[in-house]
Design a protein around this motif. Structure first.
Motif, PDB file in Angstrom:
ATOM      1  N   UNK A 335       0.828  -1.207   0.000  1.00 22.99           N
ATOM      2  CA  UNK A 335       0.000   0.000   0.000  1.00 22.99           C
ATOM      3  C   UNK A 335       0.863   1.258   0.000  1.00 22.99           C
ATOM      4  N   UNK A 336       0.209   2.392  -0.236  1.00 20.14           N
ATOM      5  CA  UNK A 336       0.919   3.682  -0.199  1.00 20.14           C
ATOM      6  C   UNK A 336       1.454   3.944   1.200  1.00 20.14           C
ATOM      7  N   UNK A 337       0.682   3.597   2.204  1.00 19.36           N
ATOM      8  CA  UNK A 337       1.130   3.799   3.591  1.00 19.36           C
ATOM      9  C   UNK A 337       2.375   2.970   3.886  1.00 19.36           C
ATOM     10  N   UNK A 338       2.404   1.738   3.396  1.00 17.17           N
ATOM     11  CA  UNK A 338       3.579   0.881   3.624  1.00 17.17           C
ATOM     12  C   UNK A 338       4.801   1.409   2.877  1.00 17.17           C
ATOM     13  N   UNK A 339       4.601   1.970   1.695  1.00 18.52           N
ATOM     14  CA  UNK A 339       5.722   2.559   0.974  1.00 18.52           C
ATOM     15  C   UNK A 339       6.292   3.747   1.731  1.00 18.52           C
ATOM     16  N   UNK A 340       5.425   4.556   2.325  1.00 18.22           N
ATOM     17  CA  UNK A 340       5.894   5.681   3.136  1.00 18.22           C
ATOM     18  C   UNK A 340       6.631   5.176   4.375  1.00 18.22           C
ATOM     19  N   UNK A 341       6.121   4.106   4.954  1.00 17.48           N
ATOM     20  CA  UNK A 341       6.788   3.526   6.123  1.00 17.48           C
ATOM     21  C   UNK A 341       8.188   3.034   5.753  1.00 17.48           C
TER      22      UNK A 341
END
Length: 353
Positions: A335-341
């Protein structure tokens, strides 16, 4: 009382100011070994130590020093002096070669340019012998200065008034030294591999295991060496540490027991005995592995190796415990959130400052 010792002062100006002067200790054999060599004919063992050879040299050159007023250990009459008999001192490669030829040792074969094969007239490590050219026993023995110097360095294992570069140039032509170096390198690499393998690999709690754990949590916890309460927190995600789950955050091998863990999520967690991997973390692991691989292309190889090679290798090993289908499915689920993480993880924004 210690064994007899002579300190010999030598000078070689072409080595430069820092290496020109050198004091060499020449020792006699220790009494314990000298007793073994004792015999009625003491002259038979005159050359049994460097000190004895040096004493013989002093005896042979005493006449020249007395008449010339010199102070050098190596001195001799110069019959070719312009004003008749003169006095000279010091020694060189030519002296040894001339002595060898005069005593039945064949000269080393030289190439057309006058250099010993592989040699360099400007390099102190010159005189390298073509081993094949001198291998034939039927051609007789040869004396080679380079080989003599190299033997001394091989036995001593350290430079003798040489730079490190010159020392390595000598040993570069030494087959025994090369073989020993390979053994040392192999042993060092095997030791590092053993250390890496000795570190506990991160156990992966598979979907099948989690399905069984839902039916019998206490037995599942016992199977992975955890108590039921810790196991429950682990599988719930309460103790997730980005890439893995942690079984005991307050008993970290990095910061010590009784303290909150301050380890790096990227570097330390992947080699921690408290780490456990769960299927829900696979997308983040795959994205981190992908980002590290891209960094390998963009960063200086030495910098990447220093910072990320171990983490990349451990992630590669961890991902290898999943099937290709599982990895492909997880790659699609990032997900986009995981990529940011992962971006925060790679850039160190998740580490304690």
């Amino acid at each position: 009382m210690g064994r007899p010792l002579a300190l010999v002062d030598g000078a070689k100006p072409r080595r430069g100011p820092s290496l020109e002067f050198m004091v060499t200790p020449l020792e006699d054999l220790p009494p314990s070994l000298a007793d073994v060599l004792q015999a009625e004919d003491h002259d038979k063992h005159l050359f049994r130590s460097p000190l004895r050879v040096y004493q013989l040299l002093l005896d042979l050159t005493e006449f020249v020093r007395r008449h010339s007023g010199g102070i050098h250990a190596v001195c001799y009459p110069n019959v070719r002096a312009q004003r008749g008999l003169g006095w000279a001192h010091g020694t060189s490669r030519n002296n040894l070669v001339a002595w060898a030829i005069g005593h039945g040792f064949r000269p080393v074969k030289r190439e057309g340019n006058g250099q010993v094969p592989g040699g360099d007239s400007q390099d102190e490590a010159s005189g390298e012998v073509n081993e094949q050219a001198v291998a034939g026993a039927d051609e007789g023995l040869s004396v080679n200065v380079h080989r003599l110097r190299r033997t001394v360095l091989e036995r001593g294992g350290k430079p003798v008034a040489h730079t490190r570069e010159t020392f390595h140039n000598y040993l570069r032509t030494s087959q025994p030294a090369v073989e020993r170096g390979r053994v040392v390198m192999r042993e060092a690499l095997e030791e590092e591999v053993a250390k890496a393998r000795a570190v506990q690999e991160i156990p992966v709690l598979t979907d099948e295991f989690l399905a069984r754990a839902a039916e019998d949590p206490e037995r599942a916890a016992a199977d992975v060496g955890l108590d039921a309460e810790t196991f429950a927190r682990l599988i719930s995600g309460e103790q997730d540490a980005v890439l893995v789950g942690c079984t005991d955050p307050e008993n970290s091998p990095v910061t010590g027991p009784g303290k909150p863990c301050g380890a790096s999520f990227l570097d330390d967690c992947l080699r921690c005995a408290n780490a456990r991997a769960l299927p829900r973390q696979l997308p983040v692991q795959i994205e981190t592995h992908r980002r590290l691989k891209h960094l390998q292309r963009d960063l200086d190889p030495r910098l990447w190796s220093h910072r990320h090679s171990e983490s990349f290798a451990r992630l590669s090993d961890l991902l290898g415990q999943y099937t290709a289908a599982e990895r492909a499915d997880a790659r699609e689920r990032v997900t986009v959130t995981e990529r940011r993480l992962v971006d925060d993880l790679i850039n160190g924004r998740l580490d304690l400052r």
